[in-house]
Enzyme design. Structure first.
Site, PDB file in Angstrom:
ATOM      1  CB  SER A  12      17.001  -7.391  10.240  1.00 28.69           C
ATOM      2  OG  SER A  12      15.698  -7.937  10.164  1.00 28.69           O
ATOM      3  CB  SER A 133       6.498 -16.355  -3.702  1.00 29.78           C
ATOM      4  OG  SER A 133       5.110 -16.486  -3.504  1.00 29.78           O
ATOM      5  CE1 TYR A 147       3.257 -13.894   4.058  1.00 30.21           C
ATOM      6  CE2 TYR A 147       2.486 -16.108   4.508  1.00 30.21           C
ATOM      7  CZ  TYR A 147       3.506 -15.251   4.154  1.00 30.21           C
ATOM      8  OH  TYR A 147       4.764 -15.749   3.885  1.00 30.21           O
TER       9      TYR A 147
END
Ligand SMILES: NC(=O)c1ccc[n+]([C@@H]2O[C@H](COP(=O)([O-])OP(=O)(O)OC[C@H]3O[C@@H](n4cnc5c(N)ncnc54)[C@H](OP(=O)(O)O)[C@@H]3O)[C@@H](O)[C@H]2O)c1
Length: 277
Positions: A12, A133, A147
């Protein structure tokens, strides 16, 4: 020549959106996987179709891979696992549900897409998985440990996969950007006591902001830089397994390779201008 087909997740905006543009510009047929396809403005773009794809929704991942295979007349040449987001929180009290939900999207969603795409690629003895990554899959920073753990996990899965599928003619590439100028940071979700702006780590997290801002100002790559690396990895069989994007990623990877221990933590303190010992 029949165009090659790619499925890009998280298409998006940001890097995913740029990857759709670069691949379509290079003549690929692209299925853009988005959580809210109607909001993307991608419909009707030449060479691009859009699929509803939420990485935490197993059925939507399966359906998007099947759509991509249909779009390619039975073959999906490249899966780009790009969708991800970050959680900001101290290891001591990052909300476990927040960390789990992030792993669901960043790791298990990517794993599911790989599991769905691989049987076709293996049967045709051709295909490439490009996993996005981060330099945060090799190094880590305070308050983004969860994260970065998701990126270490993706790195680990990718490395194992590369060894498993090479006999079947399938390639794997891992893209490791440093700081990229997208809305990623704005969408990082604070968690635990940091979400409430309180607790023993609140002041430290505030102080860290300056170091991250300085890093971004010194170094940011653009989404297009990362998208070009993705498209090159998709097209060029001589691409190395790990592709660092940005001078910061290269500098940090070199520092990590020189030292895995206390010396590297000292380097990180200096790099992030951490004001605490
Ligand atoms: N920006 C950086 O500094 C940086 C550095 C290193 C690595 N990366 C990596 O680069 C990749 C792209 O990040 P970006 O910078 O382009 O960030 P971004 O602008 O925030 O875009 C993230 C994309 O992931 C999608 N996404 C998040 N959760 C999803 C889910 N559950 N299902 C489907 N899509 C989901 C978002 O969709 P919605 O629009 O629906 O939210 C969006 O399309 C990520 O893997 C990120 O970890 C970024």
């Amino acid at each position: 020549m029949t165009p090659r087909t790619a499925l890009v997740t998280g298409a998006s905006r940001g890097v995913g959106r740029a990857a759709v543009d670069v691949l379509a510009h290079r003549g690929w047929r692209v299925l853009a996987g988005c959580r809210a396809p109607e909001d993307t403005g991608l419909q009707g773009r030449p060479g691009v179709e859009v699929a509803r794809m939420d990485m935490t929704d197993r059925a939507s991942v399966r359906a998007a891979v099947a759509d991509a295979e249909r779009l390619g007349g039975g073959r999906l040449d490249c899966l780009v696992n790009n969708a991800a987001y970050g959680v900001l929180g101290a290891v001591e009290d990052v909300d476990l549900d927040d960390a789990r939900a992030m792993f669901e999207a960043n790791v298990f969603g990517a794993l599911a897409a790989m599991q769905d795409a691989l049987p076709g690629m293996r049967a045709r003895r051709e295909g490439v998985i490009v996993n996005v990554s981060s330099i945060g899959g090799r190094i880590t920073n305070p308050f983004v440990g969860a994260y970065h753990a998701s990126k270490y996990a993706l790195t680990s899965l990718s490395e194992a996969l590369a060894l498993e599928v090479s006999p079947f003619g399938v390639r794997v590439a891992l893209i490791e950007p440093g700081m990229v100028d997208t809305d990623f940071s704005a969408n990082v979700r604070p968690s635990g006591s940091l979400a409430r702006g309180e607790g023993p780590y609140a002041a430290m997290a505030g102080e860290l902001g300056a170091g991250f801002r300085a890093w971004r100002e010194r170094f940011s790559s653009t989404a297009d830089d990362v998208a070009v690396a993705i498209a090159d990895a998709a097209e060029d069989p001589s691409t190395p397994f790990q592709v660092l994007v940005g001078d910061d990623a290269k500098e940090l990877a070199a520092a990590r390779a020189r030292s895995d221990g206390d010396e590297f933590r000292a380097f990180t303190r200096e790099y992030l201008q951490l004001p605490w010992e």
